[in-house]
Design an enzyme around this catalytic site. Structure first.
Site, mmCIF file in Angstrom:
data_model
loop_
_atom_site.group_PDB
_atom_site.id
_atom_site.type_symbol
_atom_site.label_atom_id
_atom_site.label_comp_id
_atom_site.label_asym_id
_atom_site.label_seq_id
_atom_site.Cartn_x
_atom_site.Cartn_y
_atom_site.Cartn_z
ATOM 1 N N ASP A 1 27.114 13.490 -2.145
ATOM 2 C CA ASP A 1 28.612 13.414 -3.510
ATOM 3 C C ASP A 1 28.848 14.411 -4.320
ATOM 4 O OD1 ASP A 1 25.029 13.784 -3.992
ATOM 5 O OD2 ASP A 1 25.862 12.353 -5.659
ATOM 6 N N GLU B 1 22.805 12.701 -5.687
ATOM 7 C CA GLU B 1 22.178 13.770 -5.777
ATOM 8 C C GLU B 1 22.572 14.485 -6.972
ATOM 9 O OE1 GLU B 1 20.287 17.995 -6.779
ATOM 10 O OE2 GLU B 1 21.863 17.493 -6.556
ATOM 11 N N GLU C 1 20.624 22.631 0.038
ATOM 12 C CA GLU C 1 21.106 22.629 -1.226
ATOM 13 C C GLU C 1 22.302 24.869 -1.396
ATOM 14 O OE1 GLU C 1 22.577 21.155 -3.563
ATOM 15 O OE2 GLU C 1 21.396 19.565 -3.321
HETATM 16 ZN ZN LIG Z 1 24.009 20.378 -4.540
#
Ligand SMILES: [Zn+2]
Length: 378
Positions: A71, A136, A165
């Site tokens: 997402d 997330e 990330e």
């Molecule tokens: Zn992220």
């Protein structure tokens, strides 16, 4: 496109799927198809409106996991984008599109890294898995948190986990996030009695009671931090009171605050201390807490060492370790005892218009991820 463009090509495919949280928009199916061909067993775990993918290759320990999310945050005003957010475009060596850096570039690099690794080492040690969610950037309830509950119930234990990330500050690999601070927020509503400023004896000013309490909370030295963490910080984020008129004592006041805290503290200790201060100022109040993440730390060891070596060997950059920044889904994985750290592209444009990632960094990140696998599973 040739083999060297494989990561770029997949990143573009993912960006084309407009997966604004909690939508997945087919990203996980695309990844699953590639992983199935690489010998992974595929499981789609849908909870509520959230899609999750659990893909595993091998059954032995150690279990190494790539974790991430499909997402993305909403693009914001389309007219501010130089090219449409869900139509990937390359300009001056950068790939533009929503999710390019957070974190579809990383997802593409994970997939191509694994494809290359298993074709070279089909009988690698341990197991490799992907834990991918579409929740997330949203409430993060039905995503990684719930997948972890499912895995724990059936005794599937993650040993090592790289979260994709965007951890890098200026150059790919310059920062590995090996922990995160905890986050505890609160909404405090203080009651008084409204009245005319000229007749204060007939009113009870909540601001006069609240402000000394806030000053005391602001002045608390919560802890000193440690080698891994900066000192815990208390920040007031919102403060509302008053009618707008200058002759009315307000009837109530509302304040929001948030603490980013280190493992030296815990949420219960913080709650106790805050409550004690409020009580000592004789406030009439309601207090609602929102605890959005426990802190975690993965000190240098098997995983972090492998990640640092892999970055150094592939890019020449020496990564520093950091626990700064917001929370991430690592907070749901670390409590099971897994070593967890985050490594991904430069985060300068994440959540902004014209989000981008350097094209060369995509293939480099894929090589770094592959190299991590070599260090841990060969
Ligand atoms: Zn992220």
């Amino acid at each position: 496109m040739g083999d060297t463009d494989a990561t770029l090509e997949l990143a573009c495919e993912l960006i084309r799927r407009s997966s604004v949280t909690p939508e997945d928009a087919g990203c996980q199916a695309l990844m699953a198809e590639r992983l199935r061909k690489a010998g992974f067993e595929i499981e789609f775990l849908a909870f509520g409106e959230v899609s999750n993918l659990w893909a595993r290759r091998g059954s032995s320990a150690p279990l190494f996991v790539f974790a991430g999310h499909t997402d993305v945050v909403p693009p914001g005003p389309l007219e501010d984008w130089q090219s449409p957010p869900f139509e990937p475009e390359i300009r001056d060596g950068y790939l533009y599109g929503r999710g390019a850096a957070d974190m579809k570039g990383s997802l593409a690099a994970m997939v191509t890294a694994v494809e290359a690794f298993v074709s070279q080492h089909p009988d690698h040690a341990g197991s490799i898995a992907f834990l991918i969610t579409s929740d997330e950037e949203g409430p993060a309830v039905h995503g990684t948190r719930q997948v972890m509950e499912t895995l724990t119930e059936r005794g599937e234990k993650i040993d090592l986990c790289v979260v994709g990330e965007p951890s890098s500050a200026e150059h790919l690999g310059d920062t590995i996030k090996n922990g995160r601070r905890g986050s505890l927020g609160a909404l405090l509503r203080v009651h008084g009695r409204q009245g005319h400023v000229a007749y204060p004896h007939l009113a009870d000013n909540p601001l006069h009671r609240l402000t000394p309490a806030l000053a005391e909370l602001c002045a608390i030295q919560w802890d000193e931090g440690d080698e891994h963490f900066p000192p815990t910080s208390f920040q007031i984020t919102n403060l509302h009171s008053g009618t707008g008129a200058d002759n009315v004592i307000p009837g109530h006041a509302e304040v929001m605050f948030n603490l980013r805290y280190s493992p030296a503290l815990n949420a219960d200790l913080i709650r106790e201390k805050v409550t004690a201060v409020l009580e000592s100022h004789q406030l009439q109040y309601e207090l609602q807490w929102r605890h959005s993440g426990e802190p975690f730390i993965t000190p240098p060891g098997k995983l972090v060492d492998a990640m640092q070596s892999a970055v150094q060997e592939c890019t020449g950059v020496t990564p520093c370790l950091s626990t700064a920044g917001g929370t991430s889904d690592g907070r749901f994985i670390a409590p099971t005892g897994a070593e967890v750290a985050e490594l991904g592209p430069v985060n300068a444009t994440i959540h902004k218009v014209n989000e981008s990632v350097r094209v060369d960094d995509l293939e480099a990140l894929s090589r770094v991820y592959r190299n991590i696998l070599k260090h841990l599973l060969v």
